[in-house]
Design an enzyme around this catalytic site. Structure first.
Site, mmCIF file in Angstrom:
data_model
loop_
_atom_site.group_PDB
_atom_site.id
_atom_site.type_symbol
_atom_site.label_atom_id
_atom_site.label_comp_id
_atom_site.label_asym_id
_atom_site.label_seq_id
_atom_site.Cartn_x
_atom_site.Cartn_y
_atom_site.Cartn_z
ATOM 1 N N ASP A 99 -46.094 0.073 -41.966
ATOM 2 C CA ASP A 99 -46.600 0.083 -40.582
ATOM 3 C C ASP A 99 -47.756 -0.894 -40.544
ATOM 4 O O ASP A 99 -48.213 -1.367 -41.602
ATOM 5 C CB ASP A 99 -47.062 1.502 -40.176
ATOM 6 C CG ASP A 99 -46.852 1.747 -38.686
ATOM 7 O OD1 ASP A 99 -47.400 0.977 -37.886
ATOM 8 O OD2 ASP A 99 -46.133 2.696 -38.329
ATOM 9 N N HIS B 116 -43.923 -2.171 -35.139
ATOM 10 C CA HIS B 116 -44.891 -1.598 -36.092
ATOM 11 C C HIS B 116 -44.976 -2.479 -37.334
ATOM 12 O O HIS B 116 -45.091 -1.971 -38.447
ATOM 13 C CB HIS B 116 -44.473 -0.172 -36.496
ATOM 14 C CG HIS B 116 -44.748 0.861 -35.439
ATOM 15 N ND1 HIS B 116 -45.971 1.461 -35.285
ATOM 16 C CD2 HIS B 116 -43.961 1.394 -34.484
ATOM 17 C CE1 HIS B 116 -45.928 2.333 -34.278
ATOM 18 N NE2 HIS B 116 -44.713 2.307 -33.774
ATOM 19 N N GLU C 196 -40.784 2.337 -30.647
ATOM 20 C CA GLU C 196 -41.935 1.778 -29.942
ATOM 21 C C GLU C 196 -42.060 0.251 -30.014
ATOM 22 O O GLU C 196 -43.166 -0.276 -30.132
ATOM 23 C CB GLU C 196 -43.226 2.419 -30.468
ATOM 24 C CG GLU C 196 -43.261 3.913 -30.212
ATOM 25 C CD GLU C 196 -44.557 4.577 -30.664
ATOM 26 O OE1 GLU C 196 -45.136 5.292 -29.847
ATOM 27 O OE2 GLU C 196 -44.969 4.393 -31.816
#
Ligand code: ACM
Length: 682
Positions: free
Chosen positions: A188, A265, A321
């Protein structure tokens, strides 16, 4: 010290415990077994008790070594009397799952039958849990098997890094509660955590950052650092570390699921290898360039090394996301969309996921992705991990895909487990163990859909959880509720009884050195929420100004919520807090007739992470005709960002006579949400 002495000490400890604890009962097991028949008598361990195992060498060694190192310190032997006798069989009556087991206990011995090594291992956990209470194991039969094949926990090791010994310690704990997957969120923005030989910059640079605490880094410079430099904070697992963790887990019948995030990410990768982003500039992008062939070369090379290290059938490829902001302006992404006739950026993301699935499938493995992989079309063999509620998982099963359920409102362990003012900083709202335990992954699903629910998982994201102590505090005991949801029959769920077993398990975990939350001394729900409030406006009608309606998602039951007598609890998502976004609150309550009034007040809450704020201004006025209003008070409040959750009452006290009450609240400069639960008039 030799093993006999160790065994004697362990037994003495167990026996001394028996003087203060209840005698072992199969009904105190966690997770609760499927079937228990207790009879009279007990099997009592002594120094001569041995373990006989008839199983393939790998399983005999795994279970044998585990029990030898356990407090029972069982030596291997061949006798059937004064022994635990474990046998792998082709069939075990009453068992259909390969992880099931049957235990029969008499005063003479404990016999265990299972179809696989995992079944023997779970029987061993049952025996250990019973023996830990002291005074042996009650006589009787236990036939047991899991409800779901996948019973997982996710640990984020990117936002803060935790070393392999800590990971192994958590494997020990979750295995004891019959969980069988540990999903490691290895990559991440905050740090890449796995050595990839082909891309050394991932661990020489992308694994290190300028600040030790995620929140200082994320809200600060967000810089990465060279390994070994004074400003470098972070870490990674070498490939040897990974092999060690995987082997340790396998001996406890836990599969490690690695997660490699894509396409989003990925700031850390795209700063180490900026040519993989749309702009080719470091520190600018979170999403891979989907048009660039180099992206596929990178991801496939990384996944090749990952699949060599992790034998798991499933590889998690993230998918959540994505901002997708650079793709519409990127010539390569646009070219790809044109060539592949992709109509939007969702389909572009889906193109990448399809391609990666094909690659992973070609190596005999399967992909799991967060539920965003549904957007733009699900890859043919993908399993969906449903986190934004349950809808994604349910949608996956509707199209014949498997789903792992991990909805945020039940399974995100980075939320408060007790009254927020008694707790360390958390990301999510109040989610006590009862809330977790209330979740049933197959509730409302057809039989066909329910069969596609592969299992359930508790997730611990660690943005605000920087230490090992805090990680354990957030995991235990709520993961026990997930363990039981994953294993036990939901029909038998009884919250009060589960909590008693969980308190006992917490005490055992704490005795073993885990920093579990002290469930036995919970503060509990917000006291205002426990009983309805009687007041002059209760049941009276409320009119909302058309410029400031309540938000339908947080309607708290609708237009009478602010006068229904019910206060909210510790979280704005409990269905009792009414939410207003951007335009604040402007309501009029009609008392039906003129009344003597001595106070008017409402509570608000602030929790900045999800954008919930105190009002900056509250104005309370009254009227006899709903036209001419007299202002009773105007309250100003300087709204400032803070940590955690706080409550504030905005009210007036005095003497007035009126029929109509107007209550207005305005947002501060942050805008965001206002939440209130009841306008109390006395
Ligand atoms: C997630 O919580 N972004 C999967």
């Amino acid at each position: 010290m030799n093993r006999i002495i160790i065994a004697s000490i362990a037994l003495a400890l167990l026996l001394s415990c028996s003087q203060v604890k209840n005698v072992a009962s199969s009904r105190s097991l966690l997770p609760l077994p499927a079937n228990i028949e207790e009879s009279k008598g007990r099997f009592i361990f002594n120094n001569a008790t041995t373990l006989k195992i008839a199983a393939e060498e790998k399983d005999a060694n795994a279970v044998g070594n585990f029990l030898a190192a356990s407090p029972l310190a069982l030596e291997r032997g061949e006798k059937d009397s004064n022994a635990v006798v474990m046998t792998i069989c082709n069939d075990v009556e009453g068992i259909t799952s390969p992880e099931g087991y049957a235990i029969e206990t008499t005063e003479e011995n404990i016999t265990v039958k299972a179809i696989s090594g995992a079944g023997l291992f779970y029987a061993a956990q049952t025996i250990l849990q019973l023996a830990a209470e002291g005074n042996g194991v009650p006589a009787g039969k236990i036939t047991d098997e899991p409800k779901f094949a996948y019973r997982g926990m996710m640990l984020d090791v990117s936002r803060h890094f935790f070393d392999k010994e800590f990971v192994k310690k958590q494997i020990d704990a979750i295995a004891h509660f019959k969980m069988n997957r540990l999903h490691l969120h290895l990559t991440d923005a905050a740090g890449w955590r796995i050595e990839i030989k082909r891309y050394p910059r991932l661990t020489q640079f992308a694994a290190w950052r300028s600040k030790p605490l995620w929140k200082d880094w994320w809200f600060g410079d967000r810089k990465y650092a060279e390994e070994g430099s004074p400003e470098a904070h972070g870490g990674y697992y070498t490939q040897d570390d990974i092999r060690e963790i995987v082997a340790y887990a396998a001996e406890r019948y836990i599969t490690i699921i690695p997660e490699i995030e894509m396409p989003a990410h990925s700031e850390e990768v795209l700063t180490a290898y900026p040519e993989l982003s749309c702009t080719h500039e470091p520190y600018k992008q979170a999403d891979f360039c989907i048009g660039n062939e180099k992206t596929y070369e990178f991801l496939e090379n990384v996944l090749t090394e990952v699949m060599e290290l992790f034998p798991s059938e499933y590889i998690h490829i993230g998918g959540d996301e994505a901002g997708k902001a650079s793709w519409p302006h990127c010539p390569l992404c646009q070219k790809r969309m044109k060539e592949e006739r992709l109509k939007d950026v969702n389909e572009l993301q889906s193109y990448l996921i399809h391609r990666i699935e094909k690659f992973v499938n070609s190596k005999g493995r399967q992909i799991i992705g967060w539920d965003e992989i549904l957007d733009g079309g699900l890859a043919p063999n993908a399993t969906v991990m449903s986190w934004r509620g349950t809808e994604g998982g349910i949608a996956a099963t509707e199209s014949g895909h498997k789903a792992i359920m991990t909805p945020g409102g039940y399974c995100y362990l980075d939320s408060y487990q007790d009254a927020p003012h008694t707790q360390p900083m958390a990301f999510g709202p109040y989610m006590p163990i009862e809330k977790v335990y209330s979740y049933n992954p197959i509730d409302g699903l057809s039989k066909k859909q329910a069969e596609l629910i592969y299992g359930v998982q508790g997730n611990l994201w660690v943005e605000y959880i920087p230490t090992e102590e805090l990680v354990e505090y957030m995991i235990y005991p709520r993961i026990l509720a997930i363990a039981e949801i994953g294993w036990s029959n939901p029909v038998k769920r009884d919250l009060g009884e589960f909590k008693q077993r969980a308190v006992k398990a917490v005490n055992e975990l704490r005795a073993k050195g885990y920093n579990a939350f002290d469930l036995g001394n919970e503060f509990g729900q917000r006291k205002e929420a426990l009983t309805p409030t009687e007041h002059l406006a209760k049941g009276k009608s409320v009119t909302y100004a058309s410029t400031a309606p309540f938000n339908e998602r947080y309607n708290a039951g609708g237009a009478d919520a602010l006068t229904d007598g019910n206060h909210g609890g510790w979280t704005y998502i409990d269905g009792r807090w009414q939410g207003f976004i951007k335009d604040g609150i402007d309501v009029v309550i009609d008392l039906g007739e003129e009344k003597e009034i001595s106070s008017i007040a409402a509570d608000f809450m602030q929790m900045c992470i999800p954008d919930v704020w105190m009002p900056a201004e509250v104005t309370i006025s009254v009227s006899c005709d709903n036209t001419n209003y007299i202002e009773l008070t105007h309250i100003g409040h300087k709204v400032v960002r803070d940590e955690g959750l706080s409550f504030k009452n905005y009210g007036w006290e005095g003497a007035a006579k009126a029929r109509y009450i107007r209550y207005r609240a305005k947002c501060g400069p942050q805008r965001g949400w206002l939440f209130t639960d009841e306008i109390v008039v006395k």
